[in-house]
Design an enzyme around this catalytic site. Structure first.
Site, mmCIF file in Angstrom:
data_model
loop_
_atom_site.group_PDB
_atom_site.id
_atom_site.type_symbol
_atom_site.label_atom_id
_atom_site.label_comp_id
_atom_site.label_asym_id
_atom_site.label_seq_id
_atom_site.Cartn_x
_atom_site.Cartn_y
_atom_site.Cartn_z
ATOM 1 N N CYS A 156 0.475 -0.816 0.086
ATOM 2 C CA CYS A 156 0.399 0.330 -0.401
ATOM 3 C C CYS A 156 0.985 0.892 0.025
ATOM 4 C CB CYS A 156 -1.218 -0.012 1.925
ATOM 5 S SG CYS A 156 -1.911 1.654 1.469
ATOM 6 N N TYR B 266 1.545 3.249 -3.733
ATOM 7 C CA TYR B 266 1.088 4.766 -3.950
ATOM 8 C C TYR B 266 2.122 5.756 -3.910
ATOM 9 C CZ TYR B 266 -4.264 4.245 -2.732
ATOM 10 O OH TYR B 266 -5.675 3.575 -2.560
ATOM 11 N N TYR C 91 0.887 12.260 -2.825
ATOM 12 C CA TYR C 91 1.361 10.123 -2.493
ATOM 13 C C TYR C 91 2.788 10.310 -3.845
ATOM 14 C CZ TYR C 91 -2.588 8.546 -1.172
ATOM 15 O OH TYR C 91 -3.715 8.440 0.223
ATOM 16 N N GLU D 104 -4.946 -4.609 -4.066
ATOM 17 C CA GLU D 104 -4.145 -3.900 -4.518
ATOM 18 C C GLU D 104 -5.286 -3.415 -5.608
ATOM 19 O OE1 GLU D 104 -3.152 -0.393 -2.679
ATOM 20 O OE2 GLU D 104 -3.057 -1.568 -0.910
#
Length: 221
Positions: free
Chosen positions: A136, A140, A164, A206
């Site tokens: 994660c 990102y 991000y 994801e």
């Protein structure tokens, strides 16, 4: 080769799928229907609340005080940074109640992904926790870097990309990558195989999370 580099190679095709998913590219070029992003923010708010709990479990499983403090700090930042970002989105999208996003019925993928995180955390070690949560963070960050120069023309999408791709978020990702590498240096081959399996599964989830939001996934019954 560092353990993190080995894992990154293992999931390259999965992550490439995320980079080219129409949800991600739609945010970058501004073409994503806003109802998909609205649904994403709701489900991601649910996900982040569980993500922070898993980080806290990692803090409890750490063998030294410094690591405990850092994992607890990461749990805090999940609320203060990312969750606060989503609260801002929620106000713009009209999906908050008294400033709080309420998700009474998480989507199948959101529920399955968070259950995977809890399973890894409760059954395993700090290494398993890191393997579960790192995709994660890391994915990102790479998305933020990859689409940093994008101009979607939609302020809320621009803010998501900018968040991000910034240095502060990147420093958190690098810290957790280094932490996992340090753990892997002392781990047995069996432990590393388990961490690899967990990392790959999280990477698949994801991708499925983008698909969930893009299709407005719901329970079939």
């Amino acid at each position: 080769m560092k353990f993190s580099e080995h894992l990154r190679k293992k999931v390259d095709s999965i992550w490439e799928g995320s980079f080219s998913h129409p949800f991600v590219t739609g945010v970058a070029d501004g073409s994503l229907p806003i109802e998909c992003f609205r649904y994403y923010v709701q489900q991601d708010s649910y996900y982040l609340s569980k993500f922070a709990q898993v980080q806290s479990i990692g803090a409890a499983k750490a063998k030294d005080f410094y690591t405990t403090s850092r994992m607890a700090y990461h749990a805090t930042t999940s609320y203060e940074a990312e969750h606060m970002l989503h609260e801002g989105f929620a106000k713009e999208l009209g999906i908050s109640k008294d400033g709080v996003i309420v998700v009474d019925n998480p989507a199948p993928t959101a529920l399955a992904y968070t259950n995977h995180l809890f399973s890894a955390a409760y059954k395993g070690s700090l290494g398993d926790v890191l393997a579960a949560i790192l995709p994660c963070y890391w994915l990102y960050w790479e998305i933020g870097e990859k689409f940093k120069g994008s101009s979607p023309g939609v302020p809320i999408y621009q803010k998501w990309i900018d968040t991000y791709g910034n240095e502060w978020f990147g420093s958190l990702v690098k810290e957790q990558i280094e932490r996992m590498d340090a753990y892997a240096e002392q781990a047995s081959e069996e432990e590393k195989r388990q961490m690899e399996s967990i990392f790959i599964t999280s990477s698949k989830y994801e991708y499925m999370f983008w698909e969930m939001a893009y299709t407005l996934e719901d329970w079939p019954i």
